[in-house]
Design an enzyme around this catalytic site. Structure first.
Site, PDB file in Angstrom:
ATOM      1  N   ASP A 225     -14.506  10.408  16.728  1.00 32.91           N
ATOM      2  CA  ASP A 225     -15.554  11.183  17.391  1.00 32.91           C
ATOM      3  C   ASP A 225     -16.074  12.270  16.444  1.00 32.91           C
ATOM      4  OD1 ASP A 225     -16.842  11.768  20.051  1.00 32.91           O
ATOM      5  OD2 ASP A 225     -15.929  13.721  19.692  1.00 32.91           O
ATOM      6  N   GLU A 274      -0.796   2.379   5.248  1.00 32.43           N
ATOM      7  CA  GLU A 274       0.673   2.283   5.290  1.00 32.43           C
ATOM      8  C   GLU A 274       1.123   1.262   6.322  1.00 32.43           C
ATOM      9  OE1 GLU A 274       2.250   6.093   6.329  1.00 32.43           O
ATOM     10  OE2 GLU A 274       1.364   7.042   4.573  1.00 32.43           O
TER      11      GLU A 274
END
Ligand code: NOJ
Length: 561
Positions: A225, A274
């Site tokens: 956002d 990751e």
């Protein structure tokens, strides 16, 4: 008449795009606005249990991923975009257990889940902000936000001239713990949404930790956002004039799209990478140009950004072609997919936006626009209910409206509630299957005419908008010319008509052979053309083509060549 006009040329099993590497390059992502999607417990408010129960509907619709608008603990000053606790679910939506169930069930169905992350601001009820207020001026906790002393003789004027997106000044004055007038804090949106200071390492650390929390929960990515808002120009310089709202998205502003945001996304990308399985970041980034938006999508930053230029383009062939070319051209240098979006929870639904003369015309154009969007290379966003052809609700009584912009003097028109009305699923009585009981509550009233637009009413009706979407999404999965890519080949076409070819990628096992063509007539008159191939799908009933074909007014047709 059957909208899905032709069957695959062989019955080979199609490849599920969700299983392809870099699934996001061609994904169709369905936006669920949780309070209005499905109400599992009958309190009139949509919730996560409602979402979970309707996941099979989304799977059968044929989308690849679901983006959930915020469901976090929130006082709901801005429908959940004011987050009080980023690691908790608001009780009105359920519990973390319910979120876990949604993610697990979605994955079991082969659907991915993207959650909304709100990093520009939090709720004024967030613990950090409450403590910063309570500790008073000089508290180190205040450095995590933008607190400033006011201008004027006694600090009675805001620290600068920035305006809130919801109207009024972007600053609110605090009271000191002893009751005297205190400093001001910055909020680019509602006063209940204080902006974080992203220069502060604690803010940076906290959000990397929040990312990990949701990645560990199994989510496949984040819709970010106000991704363009996190960093503010040094010194918070004045704009120098009022009317800043109309400059959003077309001019450089000291509070948006500052170069410093990119460092943040580079650090987030490292976190995403990751985790196994292509977890993605999608930017809600309002910038002055497609080229500036592309900067968010460099290979070590985010994966996608919403294409607001496309969303804002009217029903006009030349303008659409220009917007499509501009998007593809801007994304090519950063090798990011273009995205396409027609509606979301912040704008008037496109069936109404396109209705210059009548609702029937709007729906006709909306259906054609859907086929155009789904034929373009890249990733497409579907806002809940557009697959039902829902129009904007334009006659909500003032007393039911909740959009904060509605309550602002000189603010916007409060139109965002009209695209957030709960979905009709079944039955003839409100809330039309939104909640479990006929005659039960819904947080916004649904029009009586929506009985005819429910999922149940449209299912199995080959002329319905829902079946058009289902057919289009099924074909998009099957046809090797559709989905990913970075180019369309424009073909000569009469004024007001778009015609383009997409060339099949080499794809062993694909059910279709040959190229794909899309024609769109944006005019109000039928247009005759040499038939470009065999029709696959049409947004309106189509006469069987001979050597020539007639493209009906406001229509789109998919062709196999
Ligand atoms: C964009 C969201 O889509 C909108 O609904 C919200 O009001 C603002 N950001 C502020 O968070």
């Amino acid at each position: 008449m059957t909208q899905h006009l032709a069957a695959p040329t062989s019955g080979t099993e199609s490849v599920n795009p969700g299983e392809r590497p870099e699934w996001w390059r061609e994904a169709v992502i369905y936006q669920v606005y949780p309070r209005s999607f499905a109400d599992g417990n009958g309190d009139g408010m949509g919730d996560l249990e409602g979402v979970r129960r309707r996941l099979p509907y989304l799977k059968a619709l044929g989308v690849d991923a679901v983006w959930l608008s915020p469901f976090y603990a929130s006082p709901q000053a801005d429908a959940g975009y004011d987050v009080a606790d980023y690691r908790a679910i608001d009780p009105m939506f359920g519990t973390l257990h319910d979120a876990d169930a949604v993610i697990r069930d979605a994955h079991a169905l082969g659907l991915r889940i993207i959650v909304d992350l709100v990093p520009n601001h939090c709720s004024d009820q967030h613990d950090w902000f409450q403590r910063a207020l309570a500790e008073g001026p000089g508290s180190p906790l205040r450095e995590r936000f933008h607190f400033r002393t006011g201008q004027g003789h006694a600090g009675e004027l805001p620290p600068n001239d920035w305006e809130s997106i919801f109207g009024g000044p972007a600053w609110t004055r605090t009271k000191n713990p002893d009751g005297t007038h205190g400093d001001w804090y910055l909020h680019l949106f509602a006063p209940e949404q204080p902006d974080f200071n992203w220069e502060h390492p604690a803010v940076q650390d906290e959000f990397r930790s929040i990312l990990r929390f949701w990645l560990d929960m199994g989510t496949d990515g984040f819709r970010i956002d106000v991704a363009h808002g996190l960093v503010k120009a040094a010194g918070l310089p004045d704009m120098g004039h009022a009317g800043q709202l109309r400059l959003l998205g077309n001019q450089a502003l000291p509070f948006f799209d500052q170069d410093g945001v990119h460092e943040i996304y580079r650090s987030w990308r490292k976190v995403l990478d990751e985790y196994a399985g292509d977890r993605i970041g999608v930017a809600e980034a309002w910038t002055p140009s497609a080229e500036r938006t592309a900067l968010y999508l460099r290979p070590d930053e985010l994966h996608q950004a919403f294409n607001f230029h496309y969303l804002g383009t009217g029903w006009n062939a030349a303008a659409l072609r220009e917007a499509i070319d501009a998007s593809l051209d801007a994304m090519r240098p950063v090798a990011a997919p273009s995205t396409w979006v027609l509606s979301n929870h912040d704008v008037v639904r496109h069936a109404t936006r396109f209705a210059d003369e009548s609702a029937e015309q709007g729906l006709r154009r909306a259906r054609a626009a859907a086929l155009l969007m789904l034929a373009l290379p890249g990733s497409a966003y579907v806002y809940q209910g557009e697959e039902l052809g829902l129009p904007e609700v334009t006659d909500l009584p003032d007393e039911v409206r909740q959009d904060p912009s509605f309550f602002k003097e000189n603010g916007q028109d409060g139109l965002r509630d009209g695209c957030r009305v709960p979905l009709p699923w079944s039955g003839t009585e409100a809330p039309y299957g939104f909640g479990p009981a006929a005659g039960g509550p819904s947080w916004l009233p649904q029009p009586a005419s929506w009985a005819e637009l429910s999922v149940e009413a449209q299912t199995g009706d080959p002329d319905s908008t829902l079946e058009l979407y289902r057919s289009a999404l099924a074909l998009r999965r099957e046809h090797p010319a559709l989905g990913a890519g970075d180019a369309v080949e424009w073909l000569d076409a009469p004024e007001g008509v778009l015609a383009f070819r997409r060339t099949a990628r080499v794809d062993g096992g694909a059910a279709w052979h040959g190229d794909f063509l899309c024609t769109v007539n944006t005019t109000s008159e039928p247009v005759r053309l040499p038939a470009p191939g065999r029709p696959l799908l049409a947004s309106v009933p189509l006469a069987a083509p001979g050597d020539e074909t007639e493209l009906p007014a406001d229509s789109a047709v998919w062709w196999a060549t």
